[in-house]
Design a protein around this motif. Structure first.
Motif, mmCIF file in Angstrom:
data_model
loop_
_atom_site.group_PDB
_atom_site.id
_atom_site.type_symbol
_atom_site.label_atom_id
_atom_site.label_comp_id
_atom_site.label_asym_id
_atom_site.label_seq_id
_atom_site.Cartn_x
_atom_site.Cartn_y
_atom_site.Cartn_z
ATOM 1 N N GLY A 18 -4.968 2.265 14.603
ATOM 2 C CA GLY A 18 -5.361 1.488 13.431
ATOM 3 C C GLY A 18 -4.496 1.805 12.227
ATOM 4 O O GLY A 18 -4.089 0.902 11.480
ATOM 5 N N LEU A 19 -4.202 3.100 12.019
ATOM 6 C CA LEU A 19 -3.331 3.480 10.903
ATOM 7 C C LEU A 19 -1.916 2.946 11.096
ATOM 8 O O LEU A 19 -1.287 2.482 10.141
ATOM 9 N N LEU A 20 -1.430 2.998 12.339
ATOM 10 C CA LEU A 20 -0.102 2.457 12.609
ATOM 11 C C LEU A 20 -0.074 0.953 12.335
ATOM 12 O O LEU A 20 0.862 0.439 11.705
ATOM 13 N N ALA A 21 -1.104 0.253 12.786
ATOM 14 C CA ALA A 21 -1.184 -1.191 12.536
ATOM 15 C C ALA A 21 -1.236 -1.487 11.038
ATOM 16 O O ALA A 21 -0.596 -2.433 10.560
ATOM 17 N N LEU A 22 -1.963 -0.666 10.292
ATOM 18 C CA LEU A 22 -2.037 -0.847 8.841
ATOM 19 C C LEU A 22 -0.668 -0.669 8.198
ATOM 20 O O LEU A 22 -0.283 -1.431 7.306
ATOM 21 N N CYS A 23 0.081 0.323 8.659
ATOM 22 C CA CYS A 23 1.409 0.574 8.090
ATOM 23 C C CYS A 23 2.409 -0.524 8.448
ATOM 24 O O CYS A 23 3.344 -0.781 7.683
ATOM 25 N N LEU A 24 2.226 -1.156 9.599
ATOM 26 C CA LEU A 24 3.172 -2.187 10.041
ATOM 27 C C LEU A 24 2.739 -3.595 9.656
ATOM 28 O O LEU A 24 3.484 -4.547 9.882
ATOM 29 N N MET A 25 1.553 -3.717 9.055
ATOM 30 C CA MET A 25 1.039 -5.028 8.690
ATOM 31 C C MET A 25 1.908 -5.663 7.593
ATOM 32 O O MET A 25 2.304 -5.018 6.636
ATOM 33 N N GLY A 26 2.233 -6.902 7.751
ATOM 34 C CA GLY A 26 2.979 -7.640 6.730
ATOM 35 C C GLY A 26 4.477 -7.439 6.758
ATOM 36 O O GLY A 26 5.178 -7.850 5.826
ATOM 37 N N LEU A 27 5.005 -6.842 7.819
ATOM 38 C CA LEU A 27 6.443 -6.592 7.858
ATOM 39 C C LEU A 27 7.272 -7.865 8.023
ATOM 40 O O LEU A 27 8.445 -7.889 7.667
ATOM 41 N N SER A 28 6.691 -8.926 8.536
ATOM 42 C CA SER A 28 7.494 -10.109 8.827
ATOM 43 C C SER A 28 7.485 -11.170 7.722
ATOM 44 O O SER A 28 8.108 -12.212 7.869
ATOM 45 N N ARG A 29 6.806 -10.912 6.614
ATOM 46 C CA ARG A 29 6.825 -11.897 5.530
ATOM 47 C C ARG A 29 8.227 -11.961 4.933
ATOM 48 O O ARG A 29 9.059 -11.093 5.176
ATOM 49 N N ASP A 30 8.502 -12.996 4.141
ATOM 50 C CA ASP A 30 9.820 -13.144 3.517
ATOM 51 C C ASP A 30 10.119 -11.973 2.587
ATOM 52 O O ASP A 30 9.204 -11.342 2.049
ATOM 53 N N LEU A 31 11.400 -11.717 2.391
ATOM 54 C CA LEU A 31 11.811 -10.647 1.482
ATOM 55 C C LEU A 31 11.520 -11.057 0.042
ATOM 56 O O LEU A 31 11.759 -12.196 -0.346
ATOM 57 N N TRP A 32 10.983 -10.122 -0.727
ATOM 58 C CA TRP A 32 10.640 -10.387 -2.123
ATOM 59 C C TRP A 32 11.795 -10.003 -3.028
ATOM 60 O O TRP A 32 12.369 -8.929 -2.913
ATOM 61 N N THR A 33 12.115 -10.881 -3.959
ATOM 62 C CA THR A 33 13.196 -10.610 -4.907
ATOM 63 C C THR A 33 12.681 -9.684 -5.999
ATOM 64 O O THR A 33 11.486 -9.630 -6.234
ATOM 65 N N PRO A 34 13.516 -8.959 -6.688
ATOM 66 C CA PRO A 34 14.960 -8.891 -6.576
ATOM 67 C C PRO A 34 15.457 -7.799 -5.637
ATOM 68 O O PRO A 34 16.577 -7.853 -5.155
ATOM 69 N N ASP A 35 14.638 -6.779 -5.365
ATOM 70 C CA ASP A 35 15.140 -5.600 -4.651
ATOM 71 C C ASP A 35 15.280 -5.772 -3.142
ATOM 72 O O ASP A 35 16.287 -5.359 -2.563
ATOM 73 N N ARG A 129 0.349 1.067 1.221
ATOM 74 C CA ARG A 129 0.616 -0.369 1.201
ATOM 75 C C ARG A 129 1.899 -0.662 0.423
ATOM 76 O O ARG A 129 2.610 -1.606 0.735
ATOM 77 N N ALA A 130 2.179 0.142 -0.597
ATOM 78 C CA ALA A 130 3.404 -0.066 -1.368
ATOM 79 C C ALA A 130 4.630 0.462 -0.633
ATOM 80 O O ALA A 130 5.749 0.204 -1.046
ATOM 81 N N ALA A 131 4.433 1.196 0.461
ATOM 82 C CA ALA A 131 5.554 1.787 1.188
ATOM 83 C C ALA A 131 6.206 0.815 2.152
ATOM 84 O O ALA A 131 7.213 1.136 2.742
ATOM 85 N N THR A 132 5.663 -0.386 2.336
ATOM 86 C CA THR A 132 6.247 -1.290 3.317
ATOM 87 C C THR A 132 7.449 -2.090 2.825
ATOM 88 O O THR A 132 8.206 -2.565 3.651
ATOM 89 N N PRO A 133 7.678 -2.257 1.528
ATOM 90 C CA PRO A 133 8.884 -3.003 1.157
ATOM 91 C C PRO A 133 10.153 -2.324 1.646
ATOM 92 O O PRO A 133 10.203 -1.115 1.813
ATOM 93 N N ALA A 134 11.166 -3.119 1.874
ATOM 94 C CA ALA A 134 12.447 -2.604 2.353
ATOM 95 C C ALA A 134 13.221 -2.034 1.185
ATOM 96 O O ALA A 134 14.051 -2.696 0.598
ATOM 97 N N SER A 135 12.919 -0.816 0.819
ATOM 98 C CA SER A 135 13.694 -0.172 -0.238
ATOM 99 C C SER A 135 13.715 1.326 -0.017
ATOM 100 O O SER A 135 12.763 1.908 0.459
#
Length: 159
Positions: A18-35, A129-135
């Motif tokens: 469940g924790l792994l699923a929570l961490c991987l949730m939302g990975l496929s949405r579009d990239l958010w600008t600007p970063d 939840r804030a750790a999932t952006p690609a940065s």
């Protein structure tokens, strides 16, 4: 192994899945600008022409450490090429590693129950939840968490 042995492990396995699923949730949405598009593009450039120094639009980018870009390029290679999902995969897995480190720290400091509670509370906070952006800054946060439990035990203050 007796029937009851594996059944006793189901709640723990479900908790970690469940924790792994929570961490991987939302990975496929579009990239958010600007970063996110910039970070994903630098990792893509590193994937296309491997090197030590990340590049942006073909020019060396020295503003951030290259560890995230190296690992994101590896994620691209392992997942079949650049995508929003693979750009965020490293950050999502890093969030999960942070939860695991917090669990181990709580278990070592007090008890298994405290470790579970600490990992669950952190998972439900906005930090993970804030750790999932690609940065890269969020990716690097997990690498600091396991260091503290490895430090020698401090003396407990007298009662």
């Amino acid at each position: 192994m007796a029937d009851s042995d594996w059944r006793a492990k189901i709640p723990g396995a479900a908790f970690w899945l469940g924790l792994l699923a929570l961490c991987l949730m939302g990975l496929s949405r579009d990239l958010w600008t600007p970063d996110e598009p910039r970070e994903a593009e630098m990792a893509r450039e590193m994937f296309m022409s491997p090197g030590v120094i990340p590049a942006l639009a073909g020019k060396p980018f020295y503003e951030k450490p290259p560890l995230y870009y190296w690992t994101a390029a590896c994620a691209y290679a392992l997942t079949g090429g650049p995508s929003a999902w693979s750009a965020r995969l490293i950050s999502g897995l890093s969030g999960f590693l942070t939860l695991l480190a917090v669990f181990l720290w709580g278990k070592r400091a007090h008890s298994k129950e405290l470790g579970v509670a600490a990992a669950a509370l952190l998972a439900l906070s906005t930090v993970v939840r804030a750790a999932t952006p690609a940065s890269s800054p969020r990716f690097l946060n997990w690498s600091r968490a396991p260091v503290t439990p490895a430090l020698p035990d401090r003396e407990k203050p007298p009662p």
